[in-house]
Design a protein around this motif. Sequence first.
Motif, PDB file in Angstrom:
ATOM      1  N   SER A  43       0.878  -1.156   0.000  1.00  0.00           N
ATOM      2  CA  SER A  43       0.000   0.000   0.000  1.00  0.00           C
ATOM      3  C   SER A  43       0.918   1.209   0.000  1.00  0.00           C
ATOM      4  O   SER A  43       1.648   1.433   0.966  1.00  0.00           O
ATOM      5  N   LEU A  44       0.933   1.953  -1.084  1.00  0.00           N
ATOM      6  CA  LEU A  44       1.874   3.057  -1.269  1.00  0.00           C
ATOM      7  C   LEU A  44       1.220   4.396  -0.960  1.00  0.00           C
ATOM      8  O   LEU A  44       0.119   4.688  -1.429  1.00  0.00           O
ATOM      9  N   ILE A  45       1.913   5.195  -0.156  1.00  0.00           N
ATOM     10  CA  ILE A  45       1.547   6.589   0.064  1.00  0.00           C
ATOM     11  C   ILE A  45       2.679   7.397  -0.563  1.00  0.00           C
ATOM     12  O   ILE A  45       3.837   7.291  -0.144  1.00  0.00           O
ATOM     13  N   ALA A  46       2.350   8.150  -1.603  1.00  0.00           N
ATOM     14  CA  ALA A  46       3.364   8.869  -2.359  1.00  0.00           C
ATOM     15  C   ALA A  46       3.247  10.364  -2.106  1.00  0.00           C
ATOM     16  O   ALA A  46       2.193  10.959  -2.348  1.00  0.00           O
ATOM     17  N   LEU A  57       1.619  10.840 -11.578  1.00  0.00           N
ATOM     18  CA  LEU A  57       1.919   9.764 -10.631  1.00  0.00           C
ATOM     19  C   LEU A  57       0.680   8.918 -10.351  1.00  0.00           C
ATOM     20  O   LEU A  57       0.745   7.681 -10.354  1.00  0.00           O
ATOM     21  N   SER A  58      -0.450   9.555 -10.146  1.00  0.00           N
ATOM     22  CA  SER A  58      -1.703   8.825  -9.901  1.00  0.00           C
ATOM     23  C   SER A  58      -2.046   7.926 -11.077  1.00  0.00           C
ATOM     24  O   SER A  58      -2.417   6.756 -10.901  1.00  0.00           O
ATOM     25  N   ALA A  59      -1.915   8.449 -12.282  1.00  0.00           N
ATOM     26  CA  ALA A  59      -2.228   7.666 -13.482  1.00  0.00           C
ATOM     27  C   ALA A  59      -1.266   6.488 -13.640  1.00  0.00           C
ATOM     28  O   ALA A  59      -1.695   5.373 -13.957  1.00  0.00           O
ATOM     29  N   THR A  68      -2.378   3.049  -4.338  1.00  0.00           N
ATOM     30  CA  THR A  68      -1.596   4.260  -4.074  1.00  0.00           C
ATOM     31  C   THR A  68      -2.475   5.424  -3.668  1.00  0.00           C
ATOM     32  O   THR A  68      -3.504   5.685  -4.289  1.00  0.00           O
ATOM     33  N   THR A  69      -2.023   6.123  -2.634  1.00  0.00           N
ATOM     34  CA  THR A  69      -2.602   7.402  -2.242  1.00  0.00           C
ATOM     35  C   THR A  69      -1.530   8.452  -2.513  1.00  0.00           C
ATOM     36  O   THR A  69      -0.410   8.346  -2.002  1.00  0.00           O
ATOM     37  N   VAL A  70      -1.841   9.441  -3.332  1.00  0.00           N
ATOM     38  CA  VAL A  70      -0.897  10.506  -3.650  1.00  0.00           C
ATOM     39  C   VAL A  70      -1.269  11.735  -2.828  1.00  0.00           C
ATOM     40  O   VAL A  70      -2.417  12.181  -2.850  1.00  0.00           O
ATOM     41  N   LEU A  71      -0.291  12.254  -2.096  1.00  0.00           N
ATOM     42  CA  LEU A  71      -0.488  13.454  -1.289  1.00  0.00           C
ATOM     43  C   LEU A  71       0.398  14.570  -1.835  1.00  0.00           C
ATOM     44  O   LEU A  71       1.618  14.403  -1.931  1.00  0.00           O
TER      45      LEU A  71
END
Length: 190
Positions: A43-46, A57-59, A68-71
């Motif tokens: 589970s990636l948090i970027a 990055l999300s795509a 992935t959750t992009v912050l």
Amino acid sequence: MSNNQSSIIQRIRIDTVSSLSGTVLEIGAGNGDNLPYLPKSISLIALEPDKRRCNRLSARALAYGIDTTVLQTTCEHIALPDNSVDAVISTFALCSVDDAAAALSEIKRVLRPGAAVHFMEHVAASPHTVVHALQSLLAPLSRRFNHGCDPLAQTQERFVASGFTLKNFQRREFTGIPLITGLAITPNQA
């Protein structure tokens, strides 16, 4: 960068990120250069401060099938609970933070006790060398036009000063530029 140089960096990336598990935080995730080498089970948090890069990055994360959750934020202000991630990835990212001490303090805060930062970073060459002189000359331009990158970064020293223990540490030259890899481990007790 030549194909040979690119394949060397690719192998180092694979060694740095391919064995990760659980909840993983990547700082300065950029366009997602590590995504092809990450296990699909994580589970990636970027974290990425640049909005345009966040969208790409999300795509890319979706295309690689990684949860992935992009912050859109910097690593000096990580909006995650204490002791909430199993590992942190930093590949060519710590050179670009505005406040390295604050960033490493935040990283240590969110890592579980005994967990590690898996890193690959370029650093300053030895003083009184031609490479160091060139890095010093290029530093103002690099900081301004290359996402804040400081070619004179002292990342190894910053890890140690922040209370991390280095493991599997390697320093090598890559096209004349010093590159460090390894693990920066948090203390076992919170």
